[in-house]
Design an enzyme around this catalytic site. Structure first.
Site, PDB file in Angstrom:
ATOM      1  N   GLY A  40       0.835  -1.201   0.000  1.00  0.00           N
ATOM      2  CA  GLY A  40       0.000   0.000   0.000  1.00  0.00           C
ATOM      3  C   GLY A  40       0.866   1.245   0.000  1.00  0.00           C
ATOM      4  CD  GLN A  45       3.328   5.914   2.583  1.00  0.00           C
ATOM      5  OE1 GLN A  45       2.397   5.335   2.053  1.00  0.00           O
ATOM      6  NE2 GLN A  45       4.289   5.262   3.237  1.00  0.00           N
ATOM      7  CB  CYS A  87       4.790   2.599   7.592  1.00  0.00           C
ATOM      8  SG  CYS A  87       4.374   4.040   6.598  1.00  0.00           S
ATOM      9  CG  LEU A  88       6.424   1.187   1.670  1.00  0.00           C
ATOM     10  CD1 LEU A  88       5.919   1.461   0.268  1.00  0.00           C
ATOM     11  CD2 LEU A  88       7.507   0.108   1.651  1.00  0.00           C
ATOM     12  CG  HIS A 129      -0.873   1.558   7.105  1.00  0.00           C
ATOM     13  ND1 HIS A 129       0.043   1.151   8.053  1.00  0.00           N
ATOM     14  CD2 HIS A 129      -0.193   2.356   6.256  1.00  0.00           C
ATOM     15  CE1 HIS A 129       1.227   1.701   7.776  1.00  0.00           C
ATOM     16  NE2 HIS A 129       1.114   2.429   6.689  1.00  0.00           N
ATOM     17  CD  GLU A 130      -1.569   2.661   2.576  1.00  0.00           C
ATOM     18  OE1 GLU A 130      -1.134   3.829   2.474  1.00  0.00           O
ATOM     19  OE2 GLU A 130      -0.826   1.704   2.848  1.00  0.00           O
ATOM     20  CG  HIS A 133      -0.061   6.907   5.254  1.00  0.00           C
ATOM     21  ND1 HIS A 133       1.045   7.489   5.801  1.00  0.00           N
ATOM     22  CD2 HIS A 133       0.264   5.603   5.070  1.00  0.00           C
ATOM     23  CE1 HIS A 133       1.997   6.576   5.960  1.00  0.00           C
ATOM     24  NE2 HIS A 133       1.552   5.413   5.529  1.00  0.00           N
TER      25      HIS A 133
HETATM   26 NI    NI Z   1       2.429   3.558   5.573  1.00  0.00          NI
END
Ligand code: NI
Length: 164
Positions: A40, A45, A87-88, A129-130, A133
């Site tokens: 995701g 991000q 998380c990236l 999660h998204e 964000h």
């Molecule tokens: Ni994330």
């Protein structure tokens, strides 16, 4: 963008134009997500404060699971489950996070058409999660203050060493 960049903690703006620029951005986002081995990715991000996210919990296995979420809203949740989450934007760290087990989301697709989708387990987690964000919230806001402070200390050290 990694943790520490203010764009990650800002509420993203709604998308109002469903044009070719948006479709190009979505292609870029899928590319960046796959390149980073993620399931995701949210627009903040990559430094774009817009309510856009892409998800593929099957990581290219099933094209039908490739999801575009524009202006998503969580409209229903059920149950609770604690699982390891990363998380990236916070590479190398993972923590257990309790999230709903089943989540229904309402969003628009690349053309602006509204749809609803219900996900369980990993997909439910990705929806939460998204969406977080897009509200300027990272998963670490769901862990204990002690764990969060420890993590932030480690990150500050990495920043000082120029490794973040
Ligand atoms: Ni994330």
């Amino acid at each position: 963008m990694k943790f520490g960049d203010p764009v990650l903690e800002k509420k993203a703006a709604p998308v109002t134009e469903f044009d070719v620029d948006l479709r190009e951005l979505l292609d870029d986002m899928f590319e960046s997500m796959y390149a980073a081995h993620g399931v995701g990715l949210a627009a903040p991000q990559i430094g774009i404060s817009r309510r856009i996210a892409v998800i593929d919990v099957t990581f290219k296995e099933n094209p039908e699971q490739k999801l575009v979420l524009i202006n998503p809203e969580i409209i229903h949740t059920e149950g609770r489950i604690s699982q390891n989450e990363g998380c990236l934007s916070i590479p190398e760290f993972r923590e257990n996070v309790t999230r709903p087990k089943k989540v229904t989301i309402r969003a628009q697709d690349a053309k602006g058409k509204f749809f609803e989708r219900t996900g369980e387990e990993l997909l439910a987690r990705a929806f939460c999660h998204e969406t977080d964000h897009l509200n300027g919230k990272l998963y670490i806001s769901h862990i204990s203050a002690l764990k969060r402070d420890l993590m932030k200390r480690k990150i500050r050290k990495l920043m000082k060493a120029g490794e973040w």
